[in-house]
Design an enzyme around this catalytic site. Structure first.
Site, PDB file in Angstrom:
ATOM      1  N   HIS A 130      19.410  -0.308  -0.405  1.00 21.48           N
ATOM      2  CA  HIS A 130      19.104  -1.743  -0.476  1.00 21.48           C
ATOM      3  C   HIS A 130      18.315  -2.025  -1.759  1.00 21.48           C
ATOM      4  CE1 HIS A 130      18.589  -5.710   1.388  1.00 21.48           C
ATOM      5  NE2 HIS A 130      17.344  -5.691   0.929  1.00 21.48           N
TER       6      HIS A 130
ATOM      7  N   ASP B   8      16.531  -4.871  -3.919  1.00 15.08           N
ATOM      8  CA  ASP B   8      15.925  -6.205  -3.836  1.00 15.08           C
ATOM      9  C   ASP B   8      15.685  -6.795  -5.223  1.00 15.08           C
ATOM     10  OD1 ASP B   8      15.520  -6.761  -1.018  1.00 15.08           O
ATOM     11  OD2 ASP B   8      14.132  -5.055  -1.039  1.00 15.08           O
TER      12      ASP B   8
ATOM     13  N   MET C  27      14.260  -9.724  -7.379  1.00 12.46           N
ATOM     14  CA  MET C  27      13.286 -10.835  -7.307  1.00 12.46           C
ATOM     15  C   MET C  27      13.003 -11.344  -8.708  1.00 12.46           C
ATOM     16  SD  MET C  27      10.642  -9.164  -4.625  1.00 12.46           S
ATOM     17  CE  MET C  27      11.155  -8.677  -2.978  1.00 12.46           C
TER      18      MET C  27
ATOM     19  N   HIS D 171      20.544  -7.415  -2.852  1.00 11.18           N
ATOM     20  CA  HIS D 171      20.002  -8.599  -2.170  1.00 11.18           C
ATOM     21  C   HIS D 171      19.374  -9.488  -3.242  1.00 11.18           C
ATOM     22  CE1 HIS D 171      16.617 -10.157   0.768  1.00 11.18           C
ATOM     23  NE2 HIS D 171      17.376 -11.126   0.293  1.00 11.18           N
TER      24      HIS D 171
ATOM     25  N   GLY E 221      10.074 -11.805  -0.650  1.00 13.25           N
ATOM     26  CA  GLY E 221       9.224 -11.738  -1.834  1.00 13.25           C
ATOM     27  C   GLY E 221       8.392 -10.477  -1.927  1.00 13.25           C
TER      28      GLY E 221
ATOM     29  N   GLY F 173       7.442  -6.442  -0.058  1.00 16.27           N
ATOM     30  CA  GLY F 173       7.589  -5.417   0.961  1.00 16.27           C
ATOM     31  C   GLY F 173       6.294  -5.338   1.759  1.00 16.27           C
ATOM     32  N   GLY F 174       6.331  -4.597   2.838  1.00 13.69           N
ATOM     33  CA  GLY F 174       5.120  -4.301   3.585  1.00 13.69           C
ATOM     34  C   GLY F 174       4.576  -5.419   4.447  1.00 13.69           C
TER      35      GLY F 174
ATOM     36  N   ASP G 242      16.122  -7.560   7.809  1.00  8.19           N
ATOM     37  CA  ASP G 242      15.371  -7.100   6.640  1.00  8.19           C
ATOM     38  C   ASP G 242      13.945  -7.629   6.685  1.00  8.19           C
ATOM     39  OD1 ASP G 242      14.462  -6.400   4.121  1.00  8.19           O
ATOM     40  OD2 ASP G 242      15.916  -7.625   3.023  1.00  8.19           O
ATOM     41  N   GLY G 243      12.988  -6.724   6.739  1.00  4.04           N
ATOM     42  CA  GLY G 243      11.585  -7.088   6.646  1.00  4.04           C
ATOM     43  C   GLY G 243      10.764  -6.575   7.812  1.00  4.04           C
ATOM     44  N   GLY G 244       9.851  -5.665   7.508  1.00  5.47           N
ATOM     45  CA  GLY G 244       8.928  -5.182   8.536  1.00  5.47           C
ATOM     46  C   GLY G 244       9.574  -4.333   9.614  1.00  5.47           C
TER      47      GLY G 244
ATOM     48  N   GLY H  85      11.848  -0.592   4.025  1.00  5.53           N
ATOM     49  CA  GLY H  85      11.198  -0.135   2.799  1.00  5.53           C
ATOM     50  C   GLY H  85      10.013   0.745   3.124  1.00  5.53           C
ATOM     51  N   SER H  86       8.915   0.111   3.548  1.00  3.83           N
ATOM     52  CA  SER H  86       7.670   0.846   3.800  1.00  3.83           C
ATOM     53  C   SER H  86       7.829   1.935   4.847  1.00  3.83           C
ATOM     54  CB  SER H  86       6.583  -0.115   4.281  1.00  3.83           C
ATOM     55  OG  SER H  86       6.637  -1.310   3.566  1.00  3.83           O
TER      56      SER H  86
END
Ligand code: DX5
Ligand code: ZN
Length: 229
Positions: free
Chosen positions: A34, A36, A38, A68, A144, A146-147, A177-179, A199-200
């Site tokens: 993935h 990202d 930005m 993405h 916007g 990660g984490g 996607d996210g968390g 990610g994290s």
């Protein structure tokens, strides 16, 4: 569709050793990478662009790269990423002036198109696009960074999206996607997701195989009767 895919987000990787980091998650069992993008405009953060994607391909990365786009304008980046070796390209519908044209462009450039929905973006964008999509990506944080912590209201949105996909009768991936971590991946799967960006939870671990293994274990322990298929 009930084959689960894990997509490590390289936003959380060590950029100084990016090629090795990507090799390491592939070795650890990643299904897709993935990526990202930005732009400090559509989202406040600034990450990396097509030159980095191309560098990964030239380094020898062969699995699918899942771009993405959190950036505007969308169309020039679609062309640049198609040339740079992207496999999937997803974008946020409100970031494109002509969503149908952007989807056509992705398809015509040989990539797999998808749309991404922020927590407050309505699913009505799917009314006239779903039959053209290969992926719907539901953001479980605001884009916007990660984490961030997983937003639980995402689960309802995943269920609603899964119902739309089921009604369409097409095999469309539903990604989240996210968390995403070991504590919520099973719930996201139960709500209909089949592709999990993390990610994290992966790059923040000192053992990528163990981290991906834990996520897969949580998915494997799901009772298949509890899945929305
Ligand atoms: C957020 C990005 C995500 C992010 C996921 O804007 O789209 O892909 O990197 O990272 P974690 O898993 O740390 O939330
Ligand atoms: Zn992402």
């Amino acid at each position: 569709m009930n084959q689960f895919r894990i997509a490590p987000s390289i936003l959380a990787a060590d950029f100084a050793r990016l090629g090795e980091e990507v090799d390491a998650v592939i070795e650890a069992g990643a299904d897709l990478i993935h990526f990202d993008v930005m732009d400090n405009h559509y989202v406040p953060n600034l990450s990396f662009g097509p030159m980095v994607c191309q560098a990964l391909r030239e380094y020898g990365i062969t699995p699918p790269i899942d771009v993405h786009l959190m950036a505007t304008p969308v169309d020039p980046l679609i062309e640049a990423f198609a040339d740079a070796g992207a496999t999937y390209i997803t974008f946020h519908p409100e970031a494109s002036l002509h969503v149908d044209r952007s989807l056509t462009l992705i398809h015509d450039r040989g990539c797999h198109p998808g749309l991404v929905f922020n927590p407050a973006t309505p699913l009505t964008w799917l009314d006239h696009t779903l039959d053209r999509l290969e992926t719907v990506l539901i953001m479980s944080v605001n884009p916007g960074y990660g984490g961030q912590a997983f937003l639980p209201q995402t689960l309802t949105k995943l269920r609603q999206t899964k119902e739309r996909i089921a009604r369409s009768g097409r095999a469309i991936h539903l990604a989240v996607d996210g968390g995403i971590d070991a504590g919520n991946i099973a719930e996201a799967a139960r709500a209909g997701a089949d592709t999990f960006v993390a990610g994290s939870a992966i790059f923040g671990s000192d053992d990528y195989s163990a981290a991906i293994g834990t996520l897969r274990h949580k998915l494997a322990s799901l009772d298949s009767s509890s899945l929305i298929l």
